[in-house]
Each structure stands twice: as C-alpha cells, then as structure tokens.
Enzyme design. Structure first.
Site, PDB file in Angstrom:
ATOM      1  N   ARG A 197     133.037  64.050 160.456  1.00 49.01           N
ATOM      2  CA  ARG A 197     132.739  65.282 161.206  1.00 49.01           C
ATOM      3  C   ARG A 197     133.295  65.206 162.632  1.00 49.01           C
ATOM      4  NH1 ARG A 197     128.414  68.054 158.867  1.00 49.01           N
ATOM      5  NH2 ARG A 197     128.445  67.720 156.626  1.00 49.01           N
ATOM      6  N   LYS A 225     128.343  63.232 154.187  1.00 53.61           N
ATOM      7  CA  LYS A 225     128.935  63.381 155.523  1.00 53.61           C
ATOM      8  C   LYS A 225     129.044  62.033 156.236  1.00 53.61           C
ATOM      9  CE  LYS A 225     125.478  66.180 156.735  1.00 53.61           C
ATOM     10  NZ  LYS A 225     124.419  66.915 157.470  1.00 53.61           N
ATOM     11  N   LYS A 263     129.712  60.415 160.351  1.00 52.55           N
ATOM     12  CA  LYS A 263     129.725  60.843 161.749  1.00 52.55           C
ATOM     13  C   LYS A 263     130.168  59.718 162.674  1.00 52.55           C
ATOM     14  CE  LYS A 263     126.464  64.531 161.083  1.00 52.55           C
ATOM     15  NZ  LYS A 263     125.175  65.140 161.451  1.00 52.55           N
ATOM     16  N   CYS A 309     113.168  71.538 160.594  1.00 45.28           N
ATOM     17  CA  CYS A 309     112.948  70.802 159.341  1.00 45.28           C
ATOM     18  C   CYS A 309     113.281  69.334 159.581  1.00 45.28           C
ATOM     19  CB  CYS A 309     113.799  71.410 158.210  1.00 45.28           C
ATOM     20  SG  CYS A 309     115.467  70.739 158.091  1.00 45.28           S
TER      21      CYS A 309
HETATM   22 FE1  SRM Z   1     122.727  69.448 160.986  1.00 46.93          FE
HETATM   23  C1  SRM Z   1     122.465  70.565 157.803  1.00 46.93           C
HETATM   24  C2  SRM Z   1     122.998  72.550 162.141  1.00 46.93           C
HETATM   25  C3  SRM Z   1     123.791  68.205 163.939  1.00 46.93           C
HETATM   26  C4  SRM Z   1     121.518  66.370 160.104  1.00 46.93           C
HETATM   27  N1  SRM Z   1     122.799  71.250 160.103  1.00 46.93           N
HETATM   28  C5  SRM Z   1     122.705  71.504 158.762  1.00 46.93           C
HETATM   29  C6  SRM Z   1     122.972  72.977 158.469  1.00 46.93           C
HETATM   30  C7  SRM Z   1     124.432  73.152 158.218  1.00 46.93           C
HETATM   31  C8  SRM Z   1     122.103  73.610 157.362  1.00 46.93           C
HETATM   32  C9  SRM Z   1     122.646  73.636 155.957  1.00 46.93           C
HETATM   33  O1  SRM Z   1     123.104  72.608 155.443  1.00 46.93           O
HETATM   34  O2  SRM Z   1     122.555  74.704 155.355  1.00 46.93           O
HETATM   35  C10 SRM Z   1     122.546  73.584 159.846  1.00 46.93           C
HETATM   36  C11 SRM Z   1     123.170  74.923 160.219  1.00 46.93           C
HETATM   37  C12 SRM Z   1     122.169  75.765 160.948  1.00 46.93           C
HETATM   38  C13 SRM Z   1     122.726  76.975 161.556  1.00 46.93           C
HETATM   39  O3  SRM Z   1     122.296  78.084 161.172  1.00 46.93           O
HETATM   40  O4  SRM Z   1     123.573  76.886 162.435  1.00 46.93           O
HETATM   41  C14 SRM Z   1     122.823  72.419 160.769  1.00 46.93           C
HETATM   42  N2  SRM Z   1     123.413  70.244 162.664  1.00 46.93           N
HETATM   43  C15 SRM Z   1     123.348  71.560 162.995  1.00 46.93           C
HETATM   44  C16 SRM Z   1     123.672  71.770 164.459  1.00 46.93           C
HETATM   45  C17 SRM Z   1     124.375  73.098 164.750  1.00 46.93           C
HETATM   46  C18 SRM Z   1     122.357  71.656 165.249  1.00 46.93           C
HETATM   47  C19 SRM Z   1     122.391  71.948 166.712  1.00 46.93           C
HETATM   48  O5  SRM Z   1     121.294  72.211 167.217  1.00 46.93           O
HETATM   49  O6  SRM Z   1     123.400  71.887 167.372  1.00 46.93           O
HETATM   50  C20 SRM Z   1     124.514  70.505 164.730  1.00 46.93           C
HETATM   51  C21 SRM Z   1     125.969  70.678 164.430  1.00 46.93           C
HETATM   52  C22 SRM Z   1     126.749  69.469 164.856  1.00 46.93           C
HETATM   53  C23 SRM Z   1     128.243  69.583 164.708  1.00 46.93           C
HETATM   54  O7  SRM Z   1     128.870  70.233 165.550  1.00 46.93           O
HETATM   55  O8  SRM Z   1     128.787  68.980 163.784  1.00 46.93           O
HETATM   56  C24 SRM Z   1     123.889  69.553 163.715  1.00 46.93           C
HETATM   57  N3  SRM Z   1     122.742  67.592 161.840  1.00 46.93           N
HETATM   58  C25 SRM Z   1     123.106  67.323 163.122  1.00 46.93           C
HETATM   59  C26 SRM Z   1     122.634  66.027 163.501  1.00 46.93           C
HETATM   60  C27 SRM Z   1     122.787  65.386 164.876  1.00 46.93           C
HETATM   61  C28 SRM Z   1     124.077  64.624 165.014  1.00 46.93           C
HETATM   62  O9  SRM Z   1     124.910  64.605 164.128  1.00 46.93           O
HETATM   63  O10 SRM Z   1     124.243  64.018 166.073  1.00 46.93           O
HETATM   64  C29 SRM Z   1     121.972  65.505 162.406  1.00 46.93           C
HETATM   65  C30 SRM Z   1     121.210  64.152 162.356  1.00 46.93           C
HETATM   66  C31 SRM Z   1     122.124  62.985 162.298  1.00 46.93           C
HETATM   67  C32 SRM Z   1     122.527  62.666 160.895  1.00 46.93           C
HETATM   68  O11 SRM Z   1     123.467  63.253 160.403  1.00 46.93           O
HETATM   69  O12 SRM Z   1     121.841  61.851 160.262  1.00 46.93           O
HETATM   70  C33 SRM Z   1     122.053  66.496 161.367  1.00 46.93           C
HETATM   71  N4  SRM Z   1     122.153  68.595 159.236  1.00 46.93           N
HETATM   72  C34 SRM Z   1     121.630  67.338 159.101  1.00 46.93           C
HETATM   73  C35 SRM Z   1     121.196  67.159 157.734  1.00 46.93           C
HETATM   74  C36 SRM Z   1     120.548  65.880 157.153  1.00 46.93           C
HETATM   75  C37 SRM Z   1     121.575  64.922 156.658  1.00 46.93           C
HETATM   76  C38 SRM Z   1     120.964  63.750 155.944  1.00 46.93           C
HETATM   77  O13 SRM Z   1     121.458  62.638 156.075  1.00 46.93           O
HETATM   78  O14 SRM Z   1     119.975  63.930 155.220  1.00 46.93           O
HETATM   79  C39 SRM Z   1     121.455  68.381 157.068  1.00 46.93           C
HETATM   80  C40 SRM Z   1     121.170  68.707 155.591  1.00 46.93           C
HETATM   81  C41 SRM Z   1     122.227  68.205 154.672  1.00 46.93           C
HETATM   82  O15 SRM Z   1     123.256  67.688 155.059  1.00 46.93           O
HETATM   83  O16 SRM Z   1     121.969  68.340 153.477  1.00 46.93           O
HETATM   84  C42 SRM Z   1     122.050  69.251 158.051  1.00 46.93           C
HETATM   85 FE1  SF4 Z   2     119.091  71.376 160.884  1.00 43.60          FE
HETATM   86 FE2  SF4 Z   2     117.208  72.753 162.060  1.00 43.60          FE
HETATM   87 FE3  SF4 Z   2     118.378  73.734 159.899  1.00 43.60          FE
HETATM   88 FE4  SF4 Z   2     116.760  71.683 159.675  1.00 43.60          FE
HETATM   89  S1  SF4 Z   2     116.180  73.728 160.382  1.00 43.60           S
HETATM   90  S2  SF4 Z   2     118.832  71.848 158.768  1.00 43.60           S
HETATM   91  S3  SF4 Z   2     117.117  70.582 161.536  1.00 43.60           S
HETATM   92  S4  SF4 Z   2     119.357  73.394 161.854  1.00 43.60           S
END
Ligand code: SRM
Ligand code: SF4
Length: 566
Positions: free
Chosen positions: A147, A215, A217, A481
C-alpha cells in the site's frame, strides 16, 4: 533459494479463500470492470469485481445514511502518494476532481494519502482518467499488494529527510504491481482481452499470479519522532544516521493492528526489529520481505493472512534466517534507536534551506468548507498564488512547504481571511487525536467515528479543565470498528466501535506510540464515556509524577494495580 520449501502457516488441507480463486482466474486483475463501467444500465459492480477494484484503489460503497430508502451506490477512491508529497499543481487536480465528481471534500488518510468519497458511477471513469492524465494514480492503494508507503512529512532540518523520502519513493515503485489492466481500463477505457495468452497467463515478476495473501504496509521513520507509527507496519525502516549522514536502516517486520470482535485469534501486534541494512540493500530487502509474506502467509483465511501472523507463529529468529538465506548474506544486528514522540508539527517553522513551512491541523483529516472555516477554498488560493509543496501527514494533517520567507505573512493572511488561525490552531488533545471515516461511507463501521469524535473531544476538554489539566496532551484515537484504521490500539485512550453508540475503551499507549494499549472496558455507551473517564483523569491529575503522561500513569497505576490484584 529459500531456507525451507515455503510451507504456509495455513492449516493443512484448508481450502483457499474466494479471493485466491479470483486472483488465479484473472491474474491481470481486470475483472469485468471496463464492461460494467461502460454500461450505463449497470448500477454497480458485481461482488467479484468489487474485489478486483480494490487493487485499482477503488471501493464500492453505499451511503449508509440513506439505507432506509434502498442502496445508493457511491465509490471511494484512494490515491497512491508515497510519503504524502504533492506539488501545488497536483493538489489543485485533487481539489478539482473532488469538487466535480466527489462530495466536495478531500479526506487525508492515516497513511498520508487522499480519498475521494461519494463518487457516483458516471464520475468514476472521468475522475480516474483525469487523475492519471495529471501523472498521478491509485493503483495498489488497496488490495493484496504493498500500500501507500509512508515517510516523515516534516521538511528537512538536516539532510536526512529528503533522502528518506527518496528511498520511500524507490521502494513504492519497486513494490508496485505490473498489470496492464489499470492503464487499459482507466486511461484507455477498454476491457483487456482476457483470453489473450499474455493476459490469461500473466505472472507479475514480483507478486506471481496470486499476489499476496493480504494487504502489505511499509513505512520509514526518522528518530526521535515516530510520526508514521512505524511498528504498526508489515515492513518498517528506521533511519540510522552517523555524523548527520544516513548510513542505513533498522529493519522492522510484522506489525499490524486489525482484529475482529469475538475472535481471539485476531489481534494487534507491534513489529519485531530484525537487523540493520544499508540503503543499497533497500529494494532487495523490501522485495524479499514481501516474498516471504507471499510464500508463507495464510491464503485460506483472510482474518489470519497478514504477515504479522507469520512472525507471531514462526518467530523473529526464523524470519531473519529465512530473509538472510534469500538475500545470500547475514544482516548485522539493529543499531540502537529511540523514539520519543509521535505527532505532527503545527504552525510556522524554517527548513534547513531557509524556506518556510506551515503545519495545519485538519479536523479528522477532512478538507472542506464550512461556515466560518473555509479550508478547502483557502488551500486552493494558496496553491494558486504561492505554489507550496503539500505534505500529507500520518495524523491526517497537512504541511505547506517550500514557501519563500517573503510570502509567509501573505499565506497567513489568506488563511485568516478564511477563518483559519495559524497560531493556537486548536487544543493539545485535538491536535493529537485521530478518527477513521466510519459512517456514512464505510461498510464495516459499527459506530460513528469521524462525525462523533469532535463533539466528544469538546466534552473531554471540559473534563480536563475540571481536573486542572487543560494544556495536557493525551493521544486519543477512535475507530468505528475493530479494524483499527486510525490506529486506536497505540493511543493513550482508544475508542473502538462495537455497535451504534457503543465503544470499547482501550488505555495505556505511550507518547512515542511504541506500546500497545489494553482493553479497559468492553462496552461503554457514549453518554457514559465522560463518567467513565472522570475518575481516571481525576486520579491521574492527583497522582502523576512530574510531567508523567496519562498513558504512562495508566501503565503504572491502573495496569500494575490490576496485575497485583490478580
Ligand atoms: Fe483501513 C478497511 C479506511 C488505514 C486496517 N479501511 C478499510 C476500508 C477500506 C473499509 C472496507 O474495507 O470496506 C475503510 C474505508 C472507509 C471509508 O469510507 O473511507 C478504511 N484505513 C482507512 C483510512 C482512510 C482511515 C483513515 O482514517 O484515514 C486509512 C487509509 C490509509 C491509506 O491511505 O492507505 C486506513 N486501515 C488503516 C490502518 C492504519 C495504517 O495502515 O497505518 C489500519 C491498521 C493497520 C493494519 O493494517 O493492520 C487499517 N482497514 C484496516 C482493516 C483491517 C486489516 C486487518 O489486518 O484485519 C480493514 C478491513 C480489511 O482489510 O478487511 C480496513
Ligand atoms: Fe476502518 Fe473505521 Fe471503517 Fe472500521 S469503521 S474499517 S476502522 S474506516
């Protein structure tokens, strides 16, 4: 050659997940996307195509506020912006596309990128084409690939930052997938011929045919500031300098935060420090760490598929040996390092080259215009008139950089004209807070986050004033969540959505974000949050020693007490 023939950590005999079948069937990741895109009668993409779209940086969503009247499909598009750096020209393109095709906002993400929200289907093609024509893209912003690569955003006070940023861009490029589908669909607007042998049997030189199990990172950090939350990444590089020169990086592997409620086999994990590498080894090391995930990750269960589970189950010593065998050389031990703080720089400052830079707080990362606070319009004016570099931060804020000293006052004036102060931008706790988007766009959200945290912060500010700690910084993060997108498990106070208006309460992270917090209460209803925090903050105000942080006090007083009582 690998030390052992790769045997994944999946349970023997378990069936590959549906996503693995999809990648095997269409290794170019083209799916049926172009056909659906060009068919005005199709309201949305198929469930399988939803999975392919993610590799292109796009999520199919529906507006959850409108669900009572049926499903109103909208799309979220995430950019790929290594290190979060954009020119003013590029920023203006993002702004224009959000205005023309999105919901008139730009969302800075917790990985230094931008997301467009609320894009309707007819806008998807034009938005993607125009972004690519402006030499920017979204490939691999999502999906089972590497990513957006993070790097410290604050402009150089020494020579290190520029070099680290350049290394982050090199790694981003070296780990990018090579499929032609992205260009063909979004730039040329045509479906790839999936029966052509070069497409049917496409094998990515790095990822192979089935990409990663999940994914991946990557982040770079410069001590003593852990602004990228380095230990939460699958792959991390901590810059090591000697006499002001970058001599290499400590390699960290196997961090990740996502978990699921009620599933103890999923958990947040901080990365292991594996060894030291030179800048010349960066690409080879990055590619080999990624390949170890590719070869050993669990492809049968997506909740157990991150690299962190390989590290947890096989161990850091095993990982180092496997990596060394693949590299054909031993890695020296990691050099001493120390992080002291996380977070961003706010206000004006001067870079080593004499130019000025300005850190601006952006509430929940959302660039928009609202009554009396027109950040979106102000940033466009500043981009047009002063041409600064835009640097998106891992805490969802923005730094305007490369500003001539002579323009400093005029930039401050444009912001003031739009209701944005540059001094005393907000309180210490707000500056250190983060929330994920959750409602109404995120399909996985269980509770409000971005829309709720600002009001909760007002109440917490009131509480801090009550106990005489108004100036105290406490790192507070909220997610809707347990996936942990705003990294709540590293915060001093973390709120994790369990259901509408209900949150888990986590306590005890530290200032440097190098320690996981722990679950304090499994369910707190939102009207009760302040009552739950009051006795804790009151005790903290009375018992803290010197400038002791809230998270450290919790660790000392709350968790050690709990351990002693057991
Ligand atoms: Fe995330 C899934 C938003 C950083 C762990 N994340 C999602 C999704 C795409 C929901 C989905 O799969 O349908 C969210 C979109 C929401 C929306 O409406 O915009 C979403 N994640 C985000 C963002 C926008 C949050 C934010 O407040 O900025 C971040 C985008 C980062 C980027 O530019 O790439 C974002 N997500 C993170 C992080 C933090 C990080 O990477 O530093 C994490 C935790 C670290 C990690 O990866 O372990 C994170 N996102 C997840 C997960 C759980 C993954 C796992 O290992 O279980 C999901 C769900 C999934 O992948 O199934 C997820
Ligand atoms: Fe990520 Fe928040 Fe959506 Fe959970 S509710 S997947 S933490 S953006």
């Amino acid at each position: 050659m690998s030390a052992t023939a790769p045997v994944s950590i999946a349970p023997p005999g378990a069936k590959p997940s549906r996503n693995e079948e999809l990648k095997t069937a269409i290794p170019t990741l083209a799916g049926n996307l172009a056909a659906t895109l060009n068919d005005p009668s199709a309201l949305c993409f198929s469930a399988d195509d939803e999975q392919f779209m993610k590799f292109h940086g796009i999520y199919q969503q529906d507006d959850r506020d409108l669900r009572k009247t049926g499903k109103h499909y909208i799309w979220m598009i995430r950019g790929r912006i290594p290190g979060g750096v954009l020119s003013s020209r590029q920023y203006l393109v993002y702004d224009r596309l959000a205005t023309n095709y999105g919901n008139q906002t730009l969302r800075i993400t917790s990985r230094q990128s931008f997301q467009f929200h609320g894009v309707v289907k007819s806008g998807l093609g034009p938005l993607m084409k125009q972004l690519n024509e402006a030499m920017m893209d979204t490939i691999a912003a999502c999906g089972d690939v590497n990513r957006n690569v993070m790097a410290p955003p604050a402009p150089a006070r020494n020579g290190l930052q520029a070099q680290v940023l350049a290394d982050a861009s090199r790694v981003s490029l070296a780990l990018a997938p090579k499929t032609k589908a992205y260009h063909s669909i979004w730039v040329e607007g045509v479906q790839l011929d999936l029966s052509a042998p070069e497409n049917k049997d496409f094998v990515d030189p790095l990822y192979g045919q089935t990409y990663l199990p999940r994914k991946f990172k990557t982040a770079f950090a410069i001590q003593p500031t852990n602004d990228v939350d380095i230990l939460t990444n699958c792959l991390g590089y901590i810059a090591i300098e000697e006499a002001g020169k970058l001599i290499g990086y400590n390699l960290t592997v196997g961090g990740g935060l996502g978990r699921s409620h009620g599933n103890e086999e999923t958990y947040p994990r901080i990365a292991d420090v594996i060894g030291f590498i030179t800048p010349e080894q960066l690409i080879e090391v990055s590619q080999n760490v990624l390949k170890i995930h590719r070869d050993f990750g669990d492809r049968t269960n997506r909740k157990h598929a991150r690299l962190k589970y390989v590290l947890e189950e096989k161990g850091a010593a095993w990982f180092r040996e496997e990596l060394e065998t693949r590299l054909g050389c031993k890695l020296p031990d990691a050099k001493p390092f120390k992080f002291e703080k996380q977070g961003d720089h706010f206000g004006w400052d001067t870079a080593a080259d004499g130019t000025k830079f300005l850190g601006l707080y952006v509430e929940a990362g959302r660039i928009k215009d609202k009554d009396g606070y027109r950040l979106k319009t102000a940033l466009v004016k500043i981009a047009e008139q002063f041409n600064p570099e835009f640097r998106l931060t891992p805490s969802q804020n923005v730094i305007l950089a490369n500003i001539a000293a002579a323009d400093q006052a005029a930039v401050t004036q444009v912001l003031a004209d739009h209701g944005i102060p540059v001094a005393n931008q907000t309180t210490a706790i707000r500056r250190a807070s983060m929330a994920c988007p959750s409602m109404p766009t995120c399909g996985l959200g269980l509770a409000e986050s971005e829309r709720y945290l600002p009001a909760l912060m007002t109440n917490i500010e009131g509480l801090l004033a009550e106990v005489g700690l108004s100036e105290q910084e406490i790192i507070i993060r909220m997610t809707g969540c347990p996936n942990g997108c705003a990294r709540p498990y590293m915060a001093e106070i973390g709120f994790v959505g369990k259901g509408p208006g209900r949150y888990q309460l986590y306590l005890g992270g530290n200032e440097a974000c190098t320690r996981l917090n722990r679950l304090y209460k499994d369910v707190v209803k939102d009207p009760e949050i302040i009552n739950e925090l009051r006795p804790l903050l009151t005790r903290y105000a009375q018992e803290r020693v010197g400038a002791e942080r809230f998270g450290d006090w919790v660790e000392r007083a709350v968790w050690k007490e709990t351990a002693a009582a057991n």
